[in-house]
Design a protein around this motif. Structure first.
Motif, mmCIF file in Angstrom:
data_model
loop_
_atom_site.group_PDB
_atom_site.id
_atom_site.type_symbol
_atom_site.label_atom_id
_atom_site.label_comp_id
_atom_site.label_asym_id
_atom_site.label_seq_id
_atom_site.Cartn_x
_atom_site.Cartn_y
_atom_site.Cartn_z
ATOM 1 N N ILE A 1 -32.554 14.405 18.047
ATOM 2 C CA ILE A 1 -31.225 14.250 17.430
ATOM 3 C C ILE A 1 -30.182 15.103 18.152
ATOM 4 O O ILE A 1 -29.029 14.693 18.304
ATOM 5 C CB ILE A 1 -31.284 14.586 15.919
ATOM 6 N N GLU A 2 -30.595 16.268 18.636
ATOM 7 C CA GLU A 2 -29.633 17.137 19.332
ATOM 8 C C GLU A 2 -29.099 16.467 20.598
ATOM 9 O O GLU A 2 -27.888 16.471 20.851
ATOM 10 C CB GLU A 2 -30.289 18.477 19.671
ATOM 11 N N ASN B 1 -25.200 15.226 21.389
ATOM 12 C CA ASN B 1 -24.494 15.611 22.629
ATOM 13 C C ASN B 1 -23.930 14.380 23.332
ATOM 14 O O ASN B 1 -22.774 14.387 23.797
ATOM 15 C CB ASN B 1 -25.436 16.363 23.578
ATOM 16 N N ILE B 2 -24.745 13.334 23.413
ATOM 17 C CA ILE B 2 -24.275 12.079 24.011
ATOM 18 C C ILE B 2 -23.127 11.510 23.180
ATOM 19 O O ILE B 2 -22.089 11.094 23.715
ATOM 20 C CB ILE B 2 -25.424 11.049 24.092
ATOM 21 N N ALA B 3 -23.325 11.496 21.860
ATOM 22 C CA ALA B 3 -22.309 10.939 20.949
ATOM 23 C C ALA B 3 -20.966 11.640 21.137
ATOM 24 O O ALA B 3 -19.909 10.997 21.147
ATOM 25 C CB ALA B 3 -22.784 11.055 19.505
ATOM 26 N N GLN B 4 -21.017 12.942 21.291
ATOM 27 C CA GLN B 4 -19.796 13.720 21.492
ATOM 28 C C GLN B 4 -19.093 13.303 22.778
ATOM 29 O O GLN B 4 -17.865 13.145 22.814
ATOM 30 C CB GLN B 4 -20.175 15.209 21.549
ATOM 31 N N SER B 5 -19.874 13.073 23.827
ATOM 32 C CA SER B 5 -19.289 12.775 25.137
ATOM 33 C C SER B 5 -18.651 11.384 25.190
ATOM 34 O O SER B 5 -17.783 11.129 26.026
ATOM 35 C CB SER B 5 -20.354 12.912 26.236
ATOM 36 N N ILE B 6 -19.085 10.469 24.302
ATOM 37 C CA ILE B 6 -18.532 9.107 24.323
ATOM 38 C C ILE B 6 -17.793 8.771 23.020
ATOM 39 O O ILE B 6 -17.489 7.615 22.760
ATOM 40 C CB ILE B 6 -19.635 8.056 24.585
ATOM 41 N N LYS B 7 -17.529 9.833 22.224
ATOM 42 C CA LYS B 7 -16.796 9.661 20.958
ATOM 43 C C LYS B 7 -17.424 8.570 20.079
ATOM 44 O O LYS B 7 -16.729 7.718 19.518
ATOM 45 C CB LYS B 7 -15.314 9.367 21.216
ATOM 46 N N PHE C 1 -38.060 8.844 10.384
ATOM 47 C CA PHE C 1 -38.969 9.997 10.374
ATOM 48 C C PHE C 1 -38.247 11.298 10.729
ATOM 49 O O PHE C 1 -38.712 12.373 10.382
ATOM 50 C CB PHE C 1 -40.096 9.796 11.404
ATOM 51 N N LEU C 2 -37.136 11.192 11.450
ATOM 52 C CA LEU C 2 -36.424 12.394 11.922
ATOM 53 C C LEU C 2 -35.530 13.006 10.849
ATOM 54 O O LEU C 2 -34.995 14.098 11.055
ATOM 55 C CB LEU C 2 -35.541 12.033 13.126
ATOM 56 N N LEU C 3 -35.359 12.323 9.735
ATOM 57 C CA LEU C 3 -34.314 12.715 8.790
ATOM 58 C C LEU C 3 -34.859 13.423 7.550
ATOM 59 O O LEU C 3 -35.896 13.055 7.007
ATOM 60 C CB LEU C 3 -33.518 11.479 8.346
ATOM 61 N N ASP C 4 -34.123 14.437 7.152
ATOM 62 C CA ASP C 4 -34.253 14.990 5.808
ATOM 63 C C ASP C 4 -32.832 15.175 5.277
ATOM 64 O O ASP C 4 -31.852 14.835 5.961
ATOM 65 C CB ASP C 4 -35.039 16.307 5.790
ATOM 66 N N HIS C 5 -32.728 15.671 4.068
ATOM 67 C CA HIS C 5 -31.409 15.771 3.430
ATOM 68 C C HIS C 5 -30.450 16.609 4.286
ATOM 69 O O HIS C 5 -29.283 16.240 4.496
ATOM 70 C CB HIS C 5 -31.572 16.376 2.032
ATOM 71 N N LEU D 1 -25.260 15.816 10.234
ATOM 72 C CA LEU D 1 -24.680 14.766 11.086
ATOM 73 C C LEU D 1 -23.376 14.243 10.487
ATOM 74 O O LEU D 1 -22.392 14.019 11.194
ATOM 75 C CB LEU D 1 -25.683 13.627 11.274
ATOM 76 N N GLN D 2 -23.377 14.034 9.182
ATOM 77 C CA GLN D 2 -22.152 13.524 8.542
ATOM 78 C C GLN D 2 -21.031 14.549 8.602
ATOM 79 O O GLN D 2 -19.871 14.197 8.857
ATOM 80 C CB GLN D 2 -22.460 13.114 7.099
#
Length: 228
Positions: free
Chosen positions: A161-162, A166-172, A181-185, A191-192
């Protein structure tokens, strides 16, 4: 608690063969908020809706989808009965009834996806809010970002997720699409609070659906959208 968006995985693949017009029609009949599909570029330059890079698992054909012409692909049958659709056929079928999540699977898909989205927003009454473009291939997402900043992007991840943020930040990017499986509360809230929608996949078991809903995810991608 808000109900997450109901997003049909490859149409409604728990009911009808994945990524077919019939599966997408079934998802629409089930009242989905969105549909997720996969696209590859075929040899003659059209975007076709299909998950795998090769044809053997689902069709009576063999070889790589990227090496086949559209005519060759149209001559094949999925599960002995369904046709491989083009992206444009899917867009015409959905006709703004719900959001479409286009996952870029194959190489070189970004340019044609942008072209199709541009066509349907300019000439067919769709808006950019009707589309999300997602991918595990971050280079394809960067290409979309460089072509058209108005297209909503989502970063897919099944392990890190990290890196995805980082990718998400670079492409807005507007969203992160993590495997459930990667998610908990806490992860969902993090992320939100970082400004991303969280749409998770592929959640089919009722207890998992209830758990992810309790975390407050924005959308759930499921083979059985009627369970959402």
């Amino acid at each position: 608690m808000n109900q997450p968006l109901k997003i049909g995985h490859r149409g409604a693949m728990g009911h009808v063969a994945e990524n077919t017009l019939e599966s997408i029609e079934k998802a629409l009949d089930l009242g989905v908020d969105g549909i997720e599909i996969d696209v590859h570029l075929c040899q003659t330059g059209e975007l076709v809706v299909y998950h795998d890079f090769t044809l053997e698992r689902l069709t009576d054909g063999t070889g790589e989808i990227a090496m086949k012409s559209l005519d060759e692909l149209k001559s094949l049958k999925i599960n002995g009965q369904f046709e491989i659709p083009t992206l444009l056929e899917v867009l015409d079928l959905i006709d703004k009834k719900c959001m479409l999540n286009i996952e870029l699977k194959g190489l070189g898909t970004a340019f044609e996806a942008c072209k199709s989205i541009q066509l349907y927003t300019e000439a067919k009454g769709w808006t950019f809010d009707d589309f999300v473009v997602s991918s595990f291939n971050y280079d394809e997402l960067k290409t979309v970002y460089n072509i058209n900043k108005d297209i909503h992007l989502a970063v897919l991840t099944e392990s890190d997720i990290e890196l995805a943020t980082n990718i998400a930040q670079s492409i807005k990017a507007k969203a992160i699409h993590p495997h459930y499986f990667l998610l908990d509360h806490n992860e969902v809230k993090y992320l939100q609070n970082s400004g991303y929608k969280v749409n998770t996949w592929t959640v089919n078991a009722p207890e998992a659906i209830a758990r992810l809903t309790s975390y407050g995810v924005d959308g759930i991608i499921s083979d059985y959208p009627d369970r959402l």
